[in-house]
Scaffold this active site. Sequence first.
Site, PDB file in Angstrom:
ATOM      1  N   PHE A 158       0.888  15.338 -25.641  1.00  0.00           N
ATOM      2  CA  PHE A 158       0.335  14.671 -24.482  1.00  0.00           C
ATOM      3  C   PHE A 158      -0.966  15.350 -24.098  1.00  0.00           C
ATOM      4  O   PHE A 158      -1.172  16.523 -24.432  1.00  0.00           O
ATOM      5  CB  PHE A 158       1.331  14.733 -23.311  1.00  0.00           C
ATOM      6  CG  PHE A 158       1.595  13.393 -22.675  1.00  0.00           C
ATOM      7  CD1 PHE A 158       0.961  13.042 -21.488  1.00  0.00           C
ATOM      8  CD2 PHE A 158       2.478  12.492 -23.247  1.00  0.00           C
ATOM      9  CE1 PHE A 158       1.205  11.804 -20.896  1.00  0.00           C
ATOM     10  CE2 PHE A 158       2.730  11.261 -22.651  1.00  0.00           C
ATOM     11  CZ  PHE A 158       2.091  10.919 -21.473  1.00  0.00           C
ATOM     12  N   GLN A 187      -7.100  10.501  -9.681  1.00  0.00           N
ATOM     13  CA  GLN A 187      -7.161  10.404 -11.132  1.00  0.00           C
ATOM     14  C   GLN A 187      -7.346   8.971 -11.610  1.00  0.00           C
ATOM     15  O   GLN A 187      -6.561   8.086 -11.259  1.00  0.00           O
ATOM     16  CB  GLN A 187      -5.883  10.939 -11.744  1.00  0.00           C
ATOM     17  CG  GLN A 187      -5.894  10.918 -13.265  1.00  0.00           C
ATOM     18  CD  GLN A 187      -4.707  11.654 -13.825  1.00  0.00           C
ATOM     19  OE1 GLN A 187      -3.608  11.133 -13.895  1.00  0.00           O
ATOM     20  NE2 GLN A 187      -4.929  12.901 -14.211  1.00  0.00           N
ATOM     21  N   HIS A 211      -6.741   6.982 -14.668  1.00  0.00           N
ATOM     22  CA  HIS A 211      -6.022   7.060 -15.937  1.00  0.00           C
ATOM     23  C   HIS A 211      -6.868   6.337 -16.987  1.00  0.00           C
ATOM     24  O   HIS A 211      -7.328   5.219 -16.750  1.00  0.00           O
ATOM     25  CB  HIS A 211      -4.668   6.396 -15.812  1.00  0.00           C
ATOM     26  CG  HIS A 211      -3.746   6.647 -16.971  1.00  0.00           C
ATOM     27  ND1 HIS A 211      -3.975   6.110 -18.223  1.00  0.00           N
ATOM     28  CD2 HIS A 211      -2.617   7.376 -17.078  1.00  0.00           C
ATOM     29  CE1 HIS A 211      -3.003   6.505 -19.036  1.00  0.00           C
ATOM     30  NE2 HIS A 211      -2.169   7.269 -18.365  1.00  0.00           N
ATOM     31  N   LEU A 221      -0.495  -0.052 -16.397  1.00  0.00           N
ATOM     32  CA  LEU A 221      -0.611   1.199 -17.129  1.00  0.00           C
ATOM     33  C   LEU A 221      -0.158   1.094 -18.587  1.00  0.00           C
ATOM     34  O   LEU A 221       0.879   0.518 -18.888  1.00  0.00           O
ATOM     35  CB  LEU A 221       0.267   2.254 -16.435  1.00  0.00           C
ATOM     36  CG  LEU A 221       0.341   3.624 -17.119  1.00  0.00           C
ATOM     37  CD1 LEU A 221      -0.983   4.343 -16.974  1.00  0.00           C
ATOM     38  CD2 LEU A 221       1.471   4.448 -16.524  1.00  0.00           C
ATOM     39  N   GLU A 277      -0.323   7.381 -21.757  1.00  0.00           N
ATOM     40  CA  GLU A 277      -1.051   8.363 -22.562  1.00  0.00           C
ATOM     41  C   GLU A 277      -0.229   8.684 -23.810  1.00  0.00           C
ATOM     42  O   GLU A 277      -0.757   9.149 -24.820  1.00  0.00           O
ATOM     43  CB  GLU A 277      -1.204   9.613 -21.706  1.00  0.00           C
ATOM     44  CG  GLU A 277      -2.085  10.677 -22.269  1.00  0.00           C
ATOM     45  CD  GLU A 277      -2.411  11.731 -21.219  1.00  0.00           C
ATOM     46  OE1 GLU A 277      -1.576  11.926 -20.311  1.00  0.00           O
ATOM     47  OE2 GLU A 277      -3.483  12.324 -21.303  1.00  0.00           O
ATOM     48  N   ARG A 306      -7.054  13.790 -18.650  1.00  0.00           N
ATOM     49  CA  ARG A 306      -7.412  12.423 -18.282  1.00  0.00           C
ATOM     50  C   ARG A 306      -8.783  12.275 -17.652  1.00  0.00           C
ATOM     51  O   ARG A 306      -9.480  11.288 -17.917  1.00  0.00           O
ATOM     52  CB  ARG A 306      -6.351  11.857 -17.337  1.00  0.00           C
ATOM     53  CG  ARG A 306      -5.045  11.643 -18.051  1.00  0.00           C
ATOM     54  CD  ARG A 306      -3.967  11.275 -17.083  1.00  0.00           C
ATOM     55  NE  ARG A 306      -2.711  11.058 -17.785  1.00  0.00           N
ATOM     56  CZ  ARG A 306      -1.576  10.763 -17.192  1.00  0.00           C
ATOM     57  NH1 ARG A 306      -1.540  10.650 -15.872  1.00  0.00           N
ATOM     58  NH2 ARG A 306      -0.487  10.582 -17.899  1.00  0.00           N
ATOM     59  N   HIS A 351      -4.909   5.853 -10.730  1.00  0.00           N
ATOM     60  CA  HIS A 351      -3.511   6.036 -11.117  1.00  0.00           C
ATOM     61  C   HIS A 351      -2.772   7.000 -10.218  1.00  0.00           C
ATOM     62  O   HIS A 351      -1.607   6.794  -9.883  1.00  0.00           O
ATOM     63  CB  HIS A 351      -3.497   6.541 -12.560  1.00  0.00           C
ATOM     64  CG  HIS A 351      -2.153   6.834 -13.114  1.00  0.00           C
ATOM     65  ND1 HIS A 351      -1.173   5.871 -13.256  1.00  0.00           N
ATOM     66  CD2 HIS A 351      -1.589   7.981 -13.584  1.00  0.00           C
ATOM     67  CE1 HIS A 351      -0.104   6.414 -13.780  1.00  0.00           C
ATOM     68  NE2 HIS A 351      -0.311   7.688 -13.989  1.00  0.00           N
ATOM     69  N   ARG A 381      -4.698  16.155 -12.724  1.00  0.00           N
ATOM     70  CA  ARG A 381      -3.317  16.373 -13.148  1.00  0.00           C
ATOM     71  C   ARG A 381      -3.165  16.098 -14.636  1.00  0.00           C
ATOM     72  O   ARG A 381      -3.711  15.141 -15.166  1.00  0.00           O
ATOM     73  CB  ARG A 381      -2.390  15.444 -12.359  1.00  0.00           C
ATOM     74  CG  ARG A 381      -0.957  15.447 -12.859  1.00  0.00           C
ATOM     75  CD  ARG A 381      -0.039  14.648 -11.971  1.00  0.00           C
ATOM     76  NE  ARG A 381      -0.104  13.217 -12.127  1.00  0.00           N
ATOM     77  CZ  ARG A 381       0.337  12.534 -13.168  1.00  0.00           C
ATOM     78  NH1 ARG A 381       0.875  13.157 -14.188  1.00  0.00           N
ATOM     79  NH2 ARG A 381       0.243  11.215 -13.199  1.00  0.00           N
TER      80      ARG A 381
END
Lengths: 238, 592
Positions: free
Chosen positions: B124, B245, B247, B257, B260, B291, B358, B402
Site C-alpha cells: 500500500f 486528503q 485520494h 472511491l 489504493e 496519496r 477523501h 494520512r
Amino acid sequence: MSTKRIMKFEIYRYDPDKDERPYMQKLEVELQPTDKMLLDALVRIKNTVDDSLSIRRSCREGVCGSDAMNINGKNGLACITNLNDLKEPVVLRPLPGLPVIRDLIVDMTHFFNQYHSVRPYLINNTPPPERERLQSPEAREELNGLYECILCACCSTSCPSFWWNPDKYVGPAGLLQAYRFLADSRDEATSERLDNLNDPYRLFRCHTIMNCTDVCPKGLNPALAIGKIKEMLVRRAI
Amino acid sequence: MVAVKKSLPRRKFDVVVVGAGGAGMRCSLQLAQAGLSVAVLSKVFPTRSHTVAAQGGVSAALGNMSEDNWLWHMYDTVKGSDWLGDQDAIEFMCREAPSAVYELEHFGMPFDRNPDGTIYQRPFGGHTANFGEKPVQRACAAADRTGHAMLHTLYQRNVAARTQFLVEWMALDLLRNDEGDVLGVTALEMETGDIYVLEAKATVLATGGAGRIWAASTNAFINTGDGLGMAARAGIPLEDMEFWQFHPTGVAGAGVLITEGVRGEGGILLNKNGERFMERYAPTLKDLAPRDFVSRSMDQEIKEGRGCGPDGSYVLLKLDHLGAETIMKRLPSIREIAIKFANVDPIKDPIPVVPTIHYQMGGIPTNYHGQVVDWVNGENKVVNGLFAVGECAATSVHGANRLGTNSLLDLIVFGRSTGNFIVQQHLERQHTHQPIPEHAIDFSLDRVARLEARTSGERTQEVADGIRQSMQHHCGVFRTLKLLREGVDQIEQLAKQAEHIYFKDKSKVFNTARIEALELANMVEVARATINSAANRTESRGAHALSDHPERDDVNWLKHTLWYSDGNRLEYKPVQMKPLTVESFPPKARTF
C-alpha cells in the site's frame, strides 16, 4: 440548443402528521447531465421540486444498503439503479411488507430483530492464540457470497413468507447470515445454531419462492444458503 | 421556550457515544463489555456508517508476507504525515496495531488468507520496509471490502455485548457547565422529531469526516462534520483543518472511491501518452508513493496537458495486466464500481480517475488517550467529560497527510484505548451526574427554534452547493494565497447566508429537510475552519500545497493550527516530536 431532460415519477407519499392515508404523488423533475442514478434524481426532486420527500440514503455507491426501495415493482438500491434502465413513469414504493414510517422510509425493526435472533457473531470459546487463528484459503472461500451482505432488506421484503410472518420467519437475509457463521471454520456453535433454526417457522417457511436471489443487488444467493442449512439439518438427523 | 424546556425528555447514561462507525463501535464495545451504561447515537443504522465503504485494508506489522517491524510502520507514518504527526500517538498506534488486528480476527472478521492460513497482506502507498527502502506488504485485507468486513464484525460484537444503540438520532450540541466540563448532549430523535437531553459522565464524539463540504468527494451524504460543528459551537478549537486528503483514484465524474489497493496489487497510472508518469515523480515507490504526492503528480500531468479523455481532465488507472483471476479475487468490489459508475470493465480497460477529496486529517484535538484538549496558556488543557475518536479527531496520527490503511487502524486502536481509558476513569471517579445549566440547553434549543421559525430565506442546498463550489475552486490540490483569500471571503458570505436558511416542510416525523438544515450549520464551521487555516499557513506540507510557498518550512511551521469559531481566530501549538519510548524521527526531505 440544450435539450431539457425531464423524467416522470409516481412516488408513494405518507406523512403521518398530515395524511389520513398514503397516496401516490405524480411529479416531473428536470435532470442535470450529471444525474445518472435513481438516487441522483431523488436528490434532485428534494432540492428542486419537493423538499418534504423523505428517503434514507448515505454512501451513494451501493455498499451501505440505506436506499433500498421498490422500483417499478422490483426491490433495488436507488443509488446503483441507472435512470436509463427505468421505464417511465418511474413508480417508487417503500419496501413491501414492513410498516411505513414516512414516504419511502419503512420500520426495519422486524428485519433487524430476525438478524439479531440468529446470533450473528462468531462464537468460539477456545482461548484464542496470541496471533490470528489460522484459516485455510479454502475455508475462507466458504464465506464468499455470504459476508458481503449489506443488510439492505431487498431480499426479505420480496419474500411472501416474510410478508406473512416477519416476526416468526427469519427471512432470507437473516438466514444467509446464519449460514455465514455455520460455514465459518472458526465458529464452534454449529449445533446450537442449527437447534436455533429447527422449528416450523424460523427456517422452514422458506418454500424456495426465489424472489430473494432474483432481487439481491449484490448478486448474493440467500436461497442457496437456506438450502445448505436445510441440508445440514438433514445430515445431522441421519 | 420555558414550557418546551420543562417538558424536554431527559435520559441519563454513563457514556454517550455520538457516531457508530468503526471508531464509535470499537469504543462502545469496551464500554459495554465493562458494564457501563452506554448509548451509541447514530444518524443511520450502524452498518450504514461510512466505514463500510473503506476498501483497501488495515495496516499492522504482522510480517506475514515478509519481514516487518512496527518501528518501520511508525517511521512511514511520521514521514507520511510530513512530520506534522505527533510521534507519541503514532508510536502508540503502530505498536498496538498487531494486537488490534489479531483481536479483530478473533472477533470473526473474514480476512483473506495466505496458503499457510495467516492473514493476507497487500502492499500500500507509503508503507515500506527498513525505513523507506522498498514497499512492504502491511495492509491486512478482506478482498477490497475491508471496511465492510470490519464494520459488520464490530456491529456483530456489539450485538453480542448488547450495546444500546439509539438509531436515527442526530446529536445537536454539547452541553457544558460554567467550568467547561462536558455533561452530555442535546439530540433529535429523527423518527419522532422530539429533542432530548442526554446526560452523560463522558461524551465521545465519533462522527467521522466532513467530505460533503466539497463538490466532489468519496464521502457519503451523512459526512457533514457534525461532531466538529458541535465542538466549534462549544468553544473548542479545530486542529489542522487545512489538511484534507485528495485520494488519487476517485472515479472521474462520479467521485466514487477506487481503492489504493489496486495499485498495491500492481495497477499503474497512465497519462495520455501511455506513460507510467509516477516513475518520474517518485522513482522508488512510483504509484505507491503517499496519496498527497500521487494526487499532486496527477494534477500536474493534467495541468500540463497530458490528461486523458475529450477534455484531458483525468488520467487512467490500468489493471488489466493483473489478470481476471486476481481482479475477481482481490478487487471484485472496485470492478463492480468501475462497471456501474465509469462504464468500464477493468479486466479489459483502464478506469478514468481524478484526485478526489477523501479524508480529513484535521479535527477535534485530543491527546493519545482520546481526551479532547484545548490550548490554554501554552499548554494542553483537558476538556473534562469529552473524548473524540476516529476521523473527527486529531490525535494527531496523520499530521499533514494520512497513509492508506492507517485510518481503519486509527479507529480500532484509539477506539479501544479511549474506551479503556473511560472505563478506568469511571471506576476511579464514581461521581454522580453533574447538573446541567439551563443556558447550555437553551443555546441548543434556541438555535433549532430560530431555524424552525423561518418560513422564507435561503434554501439549504443552494447555500450548501455554494460552499461546495467555493471549497473545490479555492482550496484544491494546488493552492495559491490569492485563491485562498478569495475563498475566505466567499465562505464568510456563505456563512452569513446560512444563518437565514429555512425549510418548507415543518412536519415532525422523519423530516429530512430539517436534518439537512441542521447539518448545514456544521458544514459551515468546517468550511470556515478549513479555508481560514489554509489561507494562513505560508508553507507547503503534506496535503497543503501552496504555490506561493512551495517548500516545507520547519523553522516557522512545525506546528499544529488551532482554529476557533468565536472570532474566527487562529492559534498554534508545537508538534509532539517526542515518542513514548523510542527515539524521535527528526524531519528530513520527503522524497520517494
